[in-house]
Design an enzyme around this catalytic site. Structure first.
Site, PDB file in Angstrom:
ATOM      1  CB  THR A 103      -7.012 -58.720  45.128  1.00  0.00           C
ATOM      2  OG1 THR A 103      -6.373 -59.835  44.496  1.00  0.00           O
ATOM      3  CG2 THR A 103      -8.084 -58.167  44.202  1.00  0.00           C
ATOM      4  CD  GLU A 104      -5.849 -57.258  50.067  1.00  0.00           C
ATOM      5  OE1 GLU A 104      -5.424 -56.097  50.036  1.00  0.00           O
ATOM      6  OE2 GLU A 104      -6.976 -57.566  49.630  1.00  0.00           O
ATOM      7  CD  GLN A 156     -11.476 -61.784  41.929  1.00  0.00           C
ATOM      8  OE1 GLN A 156     -10.639 -61.455  42.761  1.00  0.00           O
ATOM      9  NE2 GLN A 156     -11.475 -61.279  40.705  1.00  0.00           N
ATOM     10  N   PRO A 205      -6.688 -64.508  42.474  1.00  0.00           N
ATOM     11  CG  PRO A 205      -7.937 -63.182  41.031  1.00  0.00           C
ATOM     12  CD  PRO A 205      -8.022 -63.902  42.336  1.00  0.00           C
ATOM     13  CG  ASP A 263      -5.691 -50.948  41.744  1.00  0.00           C
ATOM     14  OD1 ASP A 263      -5.686 -51.218  42.965  1.00  0.00           O
ATOM     15  OD2 ASP A 263      -6.638 -50.374  41.181  1.00  0.00           O
ATOM     16  CG  HIS A 292      -8.970 -44.982  42.715  1.00  0.00           C
ATOM     17  ND1 HIS A 292     -10.267 -45.220  43.116  1.00  0.00           N
ATOM     18  CD2 HIS A 292      -8.438 -46.206  42.471  1.00  0.00           C
ATOM     19  CE1 HIS A 292     -10.512 -46.520  43.099  1.00  0.00           C
ATOM     20  NE2 HIS A 292      -9.420 -47.142  42.710  1.00  0.00           N
ATOM     21  CG  ASP A 346     -11.723 -49.917  41.674  1.00  0.00           C
ATOM     22  OD1 ASP A 346     -11.188 -49.059  40.946  1.00  0.00           O
ATOM     23  OD2 ASP A 346     -11.195 -50.337  42.714  1.00  0.00           O
TER      24      ASP A 346
END
Length: 291
Positions: free
Chosen positions: A162-163, A33, A167, A160, A64, A89
């Site tokens: 990503t859109e 990415q 990946p 958790d 979080h 993160d």
């Protein structure tokens, strides 16, 4: 590179976007990415993956803390095990380690560069050297299949992700969810989350807009792999629309809306925990767990 310029988060045809005046600190294309680090005068540093904001130093603690402490403190747990899928993160890891009753945290992240860059520029991560932590650099689908074969079970599984444009796209499927569900302990939960929009047609999710019209909530509603869905929400300023939803999938449908232990975070407290489950009528339809 030194000047602050207006940057727009990708919208994928939704017709609305977040715009921020930022300075680019770092940009690279990993094998998986595009990773970018920006600096904002008020929000601090931002982690951006494939054009989507993942975290800012100013407000990351809200997401979080709410993602971890609500499911962990909403029910009596001892020797709890946590599985984080994604979370590069390191914020979910950080919050999970704050509880002594959490005896193991496994974090599965496909992209080592996200971990390294987030640690260098954002510094919001938990302690990867904590003896309770197992860090796995691998595709989540591979890890889940192997964990299934070895009989692993987890009390909290945090998706958790990503859109579904990078990946993570292969994880927004019925096949993957079927395997993940098999890793949940009898009293455990899977936590999923997404930005919520209100349109003329009703509630929409960022995952639907950025993907192919489906998301993990609708997949779980359709398949009933875990029959009970409990919903809570919070406001996170830098996420699209600021209204952010959390979805708890479980087997037994025990409500997690009342904390069983006292805990204070920067954002989280017992009152916030309970208030997060107060939903507007147009969002109540997503929950199958009654008051």
């Amino acid at each position: 590179m030194s000047e602050f310029k207006w940057w727009h988060e990708r919208s994928d045809g939704h017709g609305i976007t977040t715009s921020v005046e930022v300075k680019l600190l770092h940009s690279e294309k990993s094998p998986y990415q595009r990773i970018e680090i920006y600096d904002h005068q008020s929000f601090g540093r931002l982690l951006v993956l494939d054009g989507y904001i993942q975290a800012s130093q100013a407000d990351e603690f809200i997401y979080h803390e709410m993602a971890v402490h609500v499911p962990l403190l909403g029910r009596e747990r001892k020797d709890a095990s946590v599985l984080i899928i994604g979370g590069g993160d390191g914020g979910i890891l950080r919050e999970s380690l704050k509880h002594d009753f959490v005896t193991s945290v496994t974090m599965v992240e496909i992209d080592q560069r996200v971990i390294a860059l987030a640690k260098e520029y954002l510094a919001v991560n938990g302690d990867y050297d904590d003896p309770r932590v197992t860090l796995v650099i691998d595709n989540a689908a591979n890890f889940v299949s192997q964990a299934l074969q070895s009989g692993q079970r987890y009390d909290l599984i945090v998706l958790d992700l990503t859109e579904p444009v990078g990946p993570s796209s292969c994880l927004f499927t019925e096949k993957f969810l079927t395997e993940v569900v098999s890793l949940v302990s009898e009293t455990g939960v899977i936590l999923d989350s997404d930005s919520i929009y209100l349109s003329q047609s009703g509630g929409d999710f960022l995952q639907e807009v950025s993907g192919d019209g489906d998301n993990l909530v609708t997949v779980m509603q359709r398949t009933k792999l875990l029959p009970h869905i409990e919903v809570y929400h919070t406001n996170i300023p830098l996420y699209p629309g600021a209204d952010f939803g959390f979805f708890l999938y479980s087997r037994d449908g025990v409500s997690l809306r009342k904390p069983v232990k006292a805990f204070e975070g920067r954002h989280y407290n017992a009152d916030v925990h309970q208030a997060a489950f107060a939903l507007p009528n147009w969002q109540k339809k997503w929950s199958t767990v009654q008051d």
